[in-house]
Design a protein around this motif. Sequence first.
Motif, PDB file in Angstrom:
ATOM      1  N   UNK A   1      22.169  24.246 -39.140  1.00  0.00           N
ATOM      2  CA  UNK A   1      22.604  24.010 -40.506  1.00  0.00           C
ATOM      3  C   UNK A   1      22.712  22.507 -40.759  1.00  0.00           C
ATOM      4  N   UNK A   2      22.811  22.126 -42.026  1.00  0.00           N
ATOM      5  CA  UNK A   2      22.967  20.717 -42.374  1.00  0.00           C
ATOM      6  C   UNK A   2      24.221  20.146 -41.722  1.00  0.00           C
ATOM      7  N   UNK A   3      25.289  20.917 -41.729  1.00  0.00           N
ATOM      8  CA  UNK A   3      26.549  20.465 -41.127  1.00  0.00           C
ATOM      9  C   UNK A   3      26.384  20.270 -39.623  1.00  0.00           C
ATOM     10  N   UNK A   4      25.669  21.184 -38.964  1.00  0.00           N
ATOM     11  CA  UNK A   4      25.461  21.074 -37.516  1.00  0.00           C
ATOM     12  C   UNK A   4      24.560  19.894 -37.179  1.00  0.00           C
ATOM     13  N   UNK A   5      23.536  19.666 -37.990  1.00  0.00           N
ATOM     14  CA  UNK A   5      22.656  18.513 -37.752  1.00  0.00           C
ATOM     15  C   UNK A   5      23.434  17.214 -37.896  1.00  0.00           C
ATOM     16  N   UNK A   6      24.302  17.163 -38.893  1.00  0.00           N
ATOM     17  CA  UNK A   6      25.120  15.962 -39.087  1.00  0.00           C
ATOM     18  C   UNK A   6      25.971  15.694 -37.847  1.00  0.00           C
ATOM     19  N   UNK A   7      26.531  16.742 -37.256  1.00  0.00           N
ATOM     20  CA  UNK A   7      27.334  16.590 -36.045  1.00  0.00           C
ATOM     21  C   UNK A   7      26.467  16.126 -34.877  1.00  0.00           C
ATOM     22  N   UNK A   8      25.322  16.767 -34.692  1.00  0.00           N
ATOM     23  CA  UNK A   8      24.433  16.433 -33.584  1.00  0.00           C
ATOM     24  C   UNK A   8      23.981  14.975 -33.659  1.00  0.00           C
ATOM     25  N   UNK A   9      23.606  14.527 -34.861  1.00  0.00           N
ATOM     26  CA  UNK A   9      23.055  13.190 -35.027  1.00  0.00           C
ATOM     27  C   UNK A   9      24.114  12.132 -35.306  1.00  0.00           C
TER      28      UNK A   9
END
Length: 270
Positions: free
Chosen positions: A113-121
């Motif tokens: 998800x967009x939220x998960x990508x933000x966390x990963x990156x």
Amino acid sequence: MTAITDASTLASAIGGELPYLRRYARALTGSQGTGDAYAAAALEAILEDRDVFASERRPKVALFQVFHGIWQSSGQPVSEDETGLAQAAQAHLSKLTPNTREALLLQSIEELSIEEIAFVMGIEQSEVRHLVEVAEREMADSVSGRIMIIEDEAIIAMDLQAIVADMGHAITGVARTRDAAIELARAEAPDLILADIQLADNSSGIDAVNDILRELGTLPVIFITAFPERLLTGERPEPAFLISKPYREDQVRSAVSQAMFFSSTEPLHS
């Protein structure tokens, strides 16, 4: 999400997501060897310090976040000893907006998800959305060519043709069997091969691709399979680019754009 507190539970959680980390790392680097090396470095980091693994997150997200810390600190999309199309891709990559490919792959192929990508990156969600939009535009505009499709299911083959043509690529043809694929490649050499694993006469798409590569040399290849984990073990030469069945249109578009940058397939064994 229940916190992961013991080593055996942690190993189990990571083990289930490791094939997909390999897929992501290989797609970023265009190389099985380099991609697997980055994946191994992420595992080593977790083994050395379990606190780097965000146990409050689902395992895939936590694992990818550790990987990204290593990836960003290295700043090397491919290793220095890469050759061929992987090396040539640096001319293209140097022109792309930083972090765009990562965001696009995480969303379209790994389905974060967009939220998960933000966390990963380690960036804001608004930045993720911007990066994905830029990536789709830059990757689509950067490379076009002739694509050969190896697929025995007529409906899927038609769908793939429509997606590829809409991206601006030419289609050399569709083959349903290993022998037909070899003949098609001989008639018109493709720039990229999009291949199913299991073909109509029970022949292997992997064998067909290997035969073609032996005759034509290195080409980027994308495999489509319902069981991607079977080709992401790291135990033998394996492809970098895999699409899972059932696929989405944006996954095909992303994989095709990525694969046009890199030669990702070495001889495989079916």
